[in-house]
Write a protein that holds these residues in place. Structure first.
Motif, PDB file in Angstrom:
ATOM      1  N   LEU A 142       0.807  -1.239   0.208  1.00  0.00           N
ATOM      2  CA  LEU A 142      -0.079  -0.118  -0.077  1.00  0.00           C
ATOM      3  C   LEU A 142       0.886   1.140   0.034  1.00  0.00           C
ATOM      4  CD1 LEU A 142      -2.638  -1.080   2.783  1.00  0.00           C
ATOM      5  CD2 LEU A 142      -2.813  -1.261   0.181  1.00  0.00           C
ATOM      6  N   PRO A 143       0.953   1.720  -1.202  1.00  0.00           N
ATOM      7  CA  PRO A 143       2.169   2.896  -1.245  1.00  0.00           C
ATOM      8  C   PRO A 143       1.762   4.008  -0.452  1.00  0.00           C
ATOM      9  CG  PRO A 143       1.599   1.976  -3.343  1.00  0.00           C
ATOM     10  CD  PRO A 143       0.868   1.397  -2.509  1.00  0.00           C
ATOM     11  N   LEU A 144       2.411   4.675   0.339  1.00  0.00           N
ATOM     12  CA  LEU A 144       2.092   5.757   1.300  1.00  0.00           C
ATOM     13  C   LEU A 144       1.338   6.813   0.492  1.00  0.00           C
ATOM     14  CD1 LEU A 144       4.863   5.758   4.021  1.00  0.00           C
ATOM     15  CD2 LEU A 144       2.691   4.793   4.097  1.00  0.00           C
ATOM     16  N   ASP A 145       2.062   7.238  -0.643  1.00  0.00           N
ATOM     17  CA  ASP A 145       1.519   8.491  -1.389  1.00  0.00           C
ATOM     18  C   ASP A 145       0.129   8.413  -1.833  1.00  0.00           C
ATOM     19  OD1 ASP A 145       2.397   6.717  -3.287  1.00  0.00           O
ATOM     20  OD2 ASP A 145       2.550   7.949  -4.544  1.00  0.00           O
ATOM     21  N   GLN A 146      -0.186   7.009  -2.184  1.00  0.00           N
ATOM     22  CA  GLN A 146      -1.609   6.596  -2.359  1.00  0.00           C
ATOM     23  C   GLN A 146      -2.637   6.841  -1.248  1.00  0.00           C
ATOM     24  OE1 GLN A 146      -1.598   3.283  -4.584  1.00  0.00           O
ATOM     25  NE2 GLN A 146      -0.069   3.957  -6.045  1.00  0.00           N
ATOM     26  N   VAL A 147      -2.188   6.165  -0.306  1.00  0.00           N
ATOM     27  CA  VAL A 147      -2.911   6.118   1.047  1.00  0.00           C
ATOM     28  C   VAL A 147      -3.305   7.641   1.353  1.00  0.00           C
ATOM     29  CG1 VAL A 147      -3.197   5.538   3.464  1.00  0.00           C
ATOM     30  CG2 VAL A 147      -2.262   3.925   1.788  1.00  0.00           C
ATOM     31  N   ARG A 148      -2.006   8.508   1.652  1.00  0.00           N
ATOM     32  CA  ARG A 148      -2.489   9.750   1.711  1.00  0.00           C
ATOM     33  C   ARG A 148      -3.350  10.508   1.142  1.00  0.00           C
ATOM     34  NH1 ARG A 148       3.940  10.105   3.547  1.00  0.00           N
ATOM     35  NH2 ARG A 148       3.822   9.546   5.852  1.00  0.00           N
ATOM     36  N   THR A 149      -3.050  10.354  -0.134  1.00  0.00           N
ATOM     37  CA  THR A 149      -4.006  10.963  -1.244  1.00  0.00           C
ATOM     38  C   THR A 149      -5.469  10.565  -0.971  1.00  0.00           C
ATOM     39  OG1 THR A 149      -2.247  11.165  -2.793  1.00  0.00           O
ATOM     40  CG2 THR A 149      -4.507  11.257  -3.647  1.00  0.00           C
ATOM     41  N   LEU A 150      -5.877   9.378  -0.604  1.00  0.00           N
ATOM     42  CA  LEU A 150      -7.232   8.863  -0.279  1.00  0.00           C
ATOM     43  C   LEU A 150      -7.747   9.677   0.496  1.00  0.00           C
ATOM     44  CD1 LEU A 150      -9.526   6.885  -0.938  1.00  0.00           C
ATOM     45  CD2 LEU A 150      -8.391   5.230   0.831  1.00  0.00           C
TER      46      LEU A 150
ATOM     47  N   ALA B 135      -3.073  14.122 -10.949  1.00  0.00           N
ATOM     48  CA  ALA B 135      -2.453  13.096 -10.124  1.00  0.00           C
ATOM     49  C   ALA B 135      -3.150  12.266  -9.080  1.00  0.00           C
ATOM     50  CB  ALA B 135      -1.170  13.845  -9.475  1.00  0.00           C
ATOM     51  N   VAL B 136      -3.864  13.292  -8.382  1.00  0.00           N
ATOM     52  CA  VAL B 136      -4.837  12.756  -7.485  1.00  0.00           C
ATOM     53  C   VAL B 136      -5.622  11.584  -7.891  1.00  0.00           C
ATOM     54  CG1 VAL B 136      -6.893  13.168  -5.983  1.00  0.00           C
ATOM     55  CG2 VAL B 136      -5.005  14.855  -5.916  1.00  0.00           C
ATOM     56  N   SER B 137      -6.615  11.828  -9.108  1.00  0.00           N
ATOM     57  CA  SER B 137      -7.317  10.796  -9.795  1.00  0.00           C
ATOM     58  C   SER B 137      -6.705   9.529 -10.024  1.00  0.00           C
ATOM     59  CB  SER B 137      -7.793  11.480 -10.928  1.00  0.00           C
ATOM     60  OG  SER B 137      -8.579  10.418 -11.550  1.00  0.00           O
ATOM     61  N   GLN B 138      -5.224   9.686 -10.590  1.00  0.00           N
ATOM     62  CA  GLN B 138      -4.495   8.590 -10.899  1.00  0.00           C
ATOM     63  C   GLN B 138      -4.070   7.698  -9.721  1.00  0.00           C
ATOM     64  OE1 GLN B 138      -1.369  10.127 -13.298  1.00  0.00           O
ATOM     65  NE2 GLN B 138      -2.493  10.827 -14.910  1.00  0.00           N
ATOM     66  N   ARG B 139      -3.671   8.481  -8.780  1.00  0.00           N
ATOM     67  CA  ARG B 139      -3.231   7.800  -7.442  1.00  0.00           C
ATOM     68  C   ARG B 139      -4.388   6.818  -6.795  1.00  0.00           C
ATOM     69  NH1 ARG B 139       0.067  12.627  -3.963  1.00  0.00           N
ATOM     70  NH2 ARG B 139       1.631  12.596  -5.638  1.00  0.00           N
ATOM     71  N   ILE B 140      -5.678   7.451  -6.806  1.00  0.00           N
ATOM     72  CA  ILE B 140      -6.829   6.794  -6.268  1.00  0.00           C
ATOM     73  C   ILE B 140      -7.099   5.501  -7.094  1.00  0.00           C
ATOM     74  CG2 ILE B 140      -9.387   7.053  -5.890  1.00  0.00           C
ATOM     75  CD1 ILE B 140      -7.358   8.652  -3.695  1.00  0.00           C
ATOM     76  N   LYS B 141      -6.980   5.792  -8.357  1.00  0.00           N
ATOM     77  CA  LYS B 141      -7.332   4.809  -9.333  1.00  0.00           C
ATOM     78  C   LYS B 141      -6.159   3.448  -9.123  1.00  0.00           C
ATOM     79  CE  LYS B 141      -7.950   3.622 -14.271  1.00  0.00           C
ATOM     80  NZ  LYS B 141      -7.870   3.994 -15.817  1.00  0.00           N
ATOM     81  N   ALA B 142      -4.949   3.777  -8.942  1.00  0.00           N
ATOM     82  CA  ALA B 142      -3.948   2.941  -8.965  1.00  0.00           C
ATOM     83  C   ALA B 142      -4.240   2.198  -7.510  1.00  0.00           C
ATOM     84  CB  ALA B 142      -2.502   3.499  -8.656  1.00  0.00           C
ATOM     85  N   LEU B 143      -4.552   2.912  -6.344  1.00  0.00           N
ATOM     86  CA  LEU B 143      -4.939   2.231  -5.100  1.00  0.00           C
ATOM     87  C   LEU B 143      -5.949   1.260  -5.212  1.00  0.00           C
ATOM     88  CD1 LEU B 143      -3.894   2.223  -2.074  1.00  0.00           C
ATOM     89  CD2 LEU B 143      -5.529   3.947  -1.707  1.00  0.00           C
ATOM     90  N   GLU B 144      -7.222   1.595  -5.997  1.00  0.00           N
ATOM     91  CA  GLU B 144      -8.480   0.765  -6.125  1.00  0.00           C
ATOM     92  C   GLU B 144      -7.788  -0.502  -6.949  1.00  0.00           C
ATOM     93  OE1 GLU B 144     -12.214   3.600  -6.040  1.00  0.00           O
ATOM     94  OE2 GLU B 144     -11.041   3.549  -7.739  1.00  0.00           O
ATOM     95  N   GLN B 145      -6.879  -0.232  -7.971  1.00  0.00           N
ATOM     96  CA  GLN B 145      -6.648  -1.352  -8.607  1.00  0.00           C
ATOM     97  C   GLN B 145      -5.701  -2.533  -7.907  1.00  0.00           C
ATOM     98  OE1 GLN B 145      -4.618   0.505 -11.979  1.00  0.00           O
ATOM     99  NE2 GLN B 145      -6.341   0.485 -13.239  1.00  0.00           N
ATOM    100  N   ARG B 146      -4.967  -1.803  -6.975  1.00  0.00           N
ATOM    101  CA  ARG B 146      -4.230  -2.744  -6.012  1.00  0.00           C
ATOM    102  C   ARG B 146      -4.792  -3.517  -4.952  1.00  0.00           C
ATOM    103  NH1 ARG B 146       1.365  -2.103  -5.376  1.00  0.00           N
ATOM    104  NH2 ARG B 146       2.433  -0.590  -6.570  1.00  0.00           N
ATOM    105  N   THR B 147      -6.154  -2.871  -4.548  1.00  0.00           N
ATOM    106  CA  THR B 147      -6.872  -3.440  -3.518  1.00  0.00           C
ATOM    107  C   THR B 147      -7.945  -4.276  -4.133  1.00  0.00           C
ATOM    108  OG1 THR B 147      -8.127  -1.537  -3.434  1.00  0.00           O
ATOM    109  CG2 THR B 147      -6.337  -1.683  -1.788  1.00  0.00           C
ATOM    110  N   GLY B 148      -8.065  -4.064  -5.426  1.00  0.00           N
ATOM    111  CA  GLY B 148      -9.246  -4.516  -6.027  1.00  0.00           C
ATOM    112  C   GLY B 148     -10.677  -4.263  -5.598  1.00  0.00           C
TER     113      GLY B 148
END
Length: 294
Positions: free
Chosen positions: A5-13, A35-48
């Motif tokens: 869980l990348p910290l930048d993505q979690v903090r962005t959420l 950039a915010v949208s991309q981080r959230i999308k990446a985090l959702e892809q990681r967690t499924g």
């Protein structure tokens, strides 16, 4: 690795949830909305999992709430580490957010806060049966709650029982009709804290009735509730420590001698090695031991 869980993505959420929109989160993080949208999308892809409801304001899904709580806990640990290393800003106090029910706040809880100087407290008032939801959403670090079932990621300890006495002003009590108290109380107006307050109805159900009467007055402050009962606006379940001086002054009388309603209270907090939380927990437990019934 995809299970990280990348910290930048979690903090962005967390920023999106706190700020309410992607644009506001971008401004707070000093990045672009893209950039915010991309981080959230990446985090959702990681967690499924879908993590956000794209509403206005944005709200986390159940899965998103888990990560929001995780993000707040990380922020708490980072602040503790900065404090330990002497990296905090000059005069910047450690802040602790706590959910507490109104009656505890009005009767005993503030005594606990005075035992922990140097902290900054952010209190959120909520019914004891609903404070755990604020913990679950990661909005507070600790809570006085009526739930013995620990919120995931939290520890729980019993505090004691807050006793409520059924009382009314003498002139209102004189209007009680004859017959079973469970039925007679239905003829009197009743005080209710808010839509979540079930104490008066629960007391009448305990007597064998179906609930309090239909004439209801809503007063959403603990002190105002007790004063409204004393002034004869309606009968109500008043915390013992608030009812006793009113009884001694003759401003209220008991409606059922030897009958009361006890509400069990618990302390839940994030399961973190945080000196601030540990100090507050000890102060709350010690104060509750003196103020509440075991």
């Amino acid at each position: 690795m995809m299970n990280e869980l990348p910290l930048d993505q979690v903090r962005t959420l967390l920023a999106v949830v706190d700020e309410g929109t992607f644009d506001a989160a971008a401004a707070a993080l000093h990045v672009t909305p893209s950039a915010v949208s991309q981080r959230i999308k990446a985090l959702e892809q990681r967690t499924g999992r879908v993590l956000l409801q794209r509403t206005k304001p944005v709200r986390p899904t159940d899965s998103g709430a888990v990560l929001v709580r995780y993000a707040r806990q990380l922020a708490r640990l980072e602040r503790d580490a900065r404090d330990a290393l002497g990296m905090s800003g000059a005069g910047e106090p450690t802040r602790v957010s706590v959910a507490v029910n109104a009656d505890s706040l009005a009767t005993w809880f503030l005594d606990a806060l005075t035992e922990v100087p140097g902290l900054g407290f952010e209190l959120r008032r909520e019914d004891e049966d609903h404070t755990a939801a604020l913990l679950r959403e990661g909005l507070v670090m600790a809570a006085v709650t009526g739930s013995a079932e620990p919120v995931p990621g939290c520890s729980v300890r019993p505090l004691g029982r807050l006793r409520y006495l059924p009382v009314a002003a003498p002139e209102l009590a004189a209007r009680l009709p004859s017959g079973p108290l469970s039925e007679a109380l239905g003829a009197l107006p009743v005080m209710v804290f808010d839509d979540k307050d079930d104490l008066q109805d629960a007391f009448v159900r305990g007597l064998g009735g179906t609930g309090a009467g239909p004439v209801r007055h809503y007063v959403p402050t603990s002190e105002g509730f007790a004063e409204s009962v004393a002034r004869g606006l309606g009968w109500g379940m008043v915390p013992e420590s608030q009812a006793e001086p009113l009884l001694a002054a003759g401003r209220v009388v008991p409606l059922a001698a030897g009958r009361w309603l006890d509400v069990a209270l618990y302390w839940q907090q994030w399961r973190l090695d945080s000196p601030a939380l540990a100090a507050l927990a000890e102060a709350v437990s010690a104060t509750a031991a003196r103020a509440l019934r075991r």
